[in-house]
Design an enzyme around this catalytic site. Structure first.
Site, PDB file in Angstrom:
ATOM      1  N   HIS A  39      23.304  26.604  46.129  1.00  0.00           N
ATOM      2  CA  HIS A  39      24.455  26.796  45.242  1.00  0.00           C
ATOM      3  C   HIS A  39      24.137  26.289  43.838  1.00  0.00           C
ATOM      4  CE1 HIS A  39      26.634  26.140  49.240  1.00  0.00           C
ATOM      5  NE2 HIS A  39      27.081  27.333  48.873  1.00  0.00           N
ATOM      6  N   GLN A  63      37.607  36.009  55.302  1.00  0.00           N
ATOM      7  CA  GLN A  63      36.271  36.487  55.669  1.00  0.00           C
ATOM      8  C   GLN A  63      35.776  35.887  56.985  1.00  0.00           C
ATOM      9  OE1 GLN A  63      34.634  34.892  51.888  1.00  0.00           O
ATOM     10  NE2 GLN A  63      32.841  34.326  53.084  1.00  0.00           N
ATOM     11  N   GLY A 149      23.663  34.614  45.499  1.00  0.00           N
ATOM     12  CA  GLY A 149      22.352  34.326  46.062  1.00  0.00           C
ATOM     13  C   GLY A 149      21.830  35.479  46.909  1.00  0.00           C
ATOM     14  N   ASP A 152      22.452  35.891  50.870  1.00  0.00           N
ATOM     15  CA  ASP A 152      23.422  36.813  51.473  1.00  0.00           C
ATOM     16  C   ASP A 152      23.123  38.208  50.927  1.00  0.00           C
ATOM     17  OD1 ASP A 152      25.572  34.976  52.929  1.00  0.00           O
ATOM     18  OD2 ASP A 152      24.881  33.974  51.123  1.00  0.00           O
TER      19      ASP A 152
END
Ligand code: AMP
Length: 282
Positions: A39, A63, A149, A152
């Site tokens: 992150h 989600q 990122g 994913d």
């Protein structure tokens, strides 16, 4: 002074109105918190590229499926704020669920076709939740640039297609996967792993290394590579494999005959923890 998170859409609007009137660019890093160096690499990219950076921390219930880890998902907010502060971040948006989904909320984004493959087969409602929250966050923060990122990989494809299809005026920047020294891709879910599971989890990146070497040596038979990937994962001790594929990096269509570039993608369970990893092979 410790960062005071912004908690309401109204306060965020006041802040971003100020940025806009000063002609400052806004970079946004959407996260679910439990921040790690992966992150923070996105945050560093935003700080380097944009006049103002807003990090969002929101564990998005939409989600997660009913059988997933929403309630146990780690939420170390104070530690997250301290990490962001040490990087020089000044603006962190931490909405309560009611700010994002007030009573009566009923709209959602039907994600693009690419959402239906791979993750979509195992987590059928996941990308609808992701697309909905990301579009909301992009609108609420009035982002000029948003940072995601490669970890994913499919999520990036979904978001890129969504912003193109819906004319969202934002640049999407994709940052490399940050790994532990031994290769394990950083993930907020790694905290679920006991010592033995962590050893097994390493198999994912080992398989990706192996696949990259095989293809580098000239292997072009997608079926053989995928069979070997699965076998290595099982031999490495993973509990089950959701998918292990070689695919086209744009469409995620699986490749019978490998012609570069391709992406190798894995989703596997180690104990109760579901892990994903990938490698672009050029
Ligand atoms: P999450 O908090 O899991 O929703 O992730 C927030 C953002 O951080 C997403 O864009 C992820 O792809 C990205 N991210 C997660 N893990 C990593 C990693 N190991 N390296 C780089 N980016 C990552």
């Amino acid at each position: 002074m410790p960062i005071q998170p912004i908690t309401t859409g109204a306060d965020l609007l006041t802040l971003t109105a100020h940025f806009k009137s000063n002609h400052q660019t806004i970079g946004v890093v959407p996260t679910m918190g439990a921040l790690h160096a992966g992150h923070l690499s996105l945050v560093g990219a935003s700080l380097g590229q944009c006049d103002q950076t807003i990090v969002t921390i929101f564990v998005n219930p939409k989600q997660f499926a009913a059988n997933e880890d929403l309630s146990q998902y780690p939420r170390p907010l104070e530690a997250d704020l301290a990490k962001l502060e040490s990087l020089g971040v000044q603006h962190v948006f931490v909405p309560a669920e009611g700010q994002m989904y007030p009573d009566g909320f009923s709209t959602s984004v039907l994600p693009p076709d690419v959402a239906g493959k791979l993750e979509g087969e195992f987590r059928p409602t996941h990308f609808q939740g992701v697309a909905t929250v990301v579009l909301k966050l992009l609108n609420m923060t009035r982002a000029d640039t948003a940072f995601f990122g490669q970890k994913d990989f499919q999520q990036v494809l979904v978001i890129q297609k969504m912003v193109a299809d819906l004319n969202v005026n934002v640049d999407i920047v994709v940052c490399d996967i940050v790994r532990e020294a031994d290769g394990l891709a950083l993930s907020s879910r790694n905290v679920y792993l006991c010592e033995q599971e962590r050893m097994i989890a390493l198999t994912l990146s080992k398989v990706l290394n192996h696949v990259e070497a095989l293809i580098g040596e000239g292997q072009t038979d997608g079926y053989e590579v995928v069979t070997e990937m699965r076998q290595m994962l099982i031999d490495g001790g993973v509990t089950s494999v959701d998918y292990a594929v070689i695919a086209d990096p744009q469409t995620l269509n699986t490749a019978e005959s490998i012609s570069l570039p391709v992406v190798a993608l894995i989703a596997a369970h180690v104990g109760k923890t579901r892990l994903i990893d990938n490698r672009i092979i050029k």
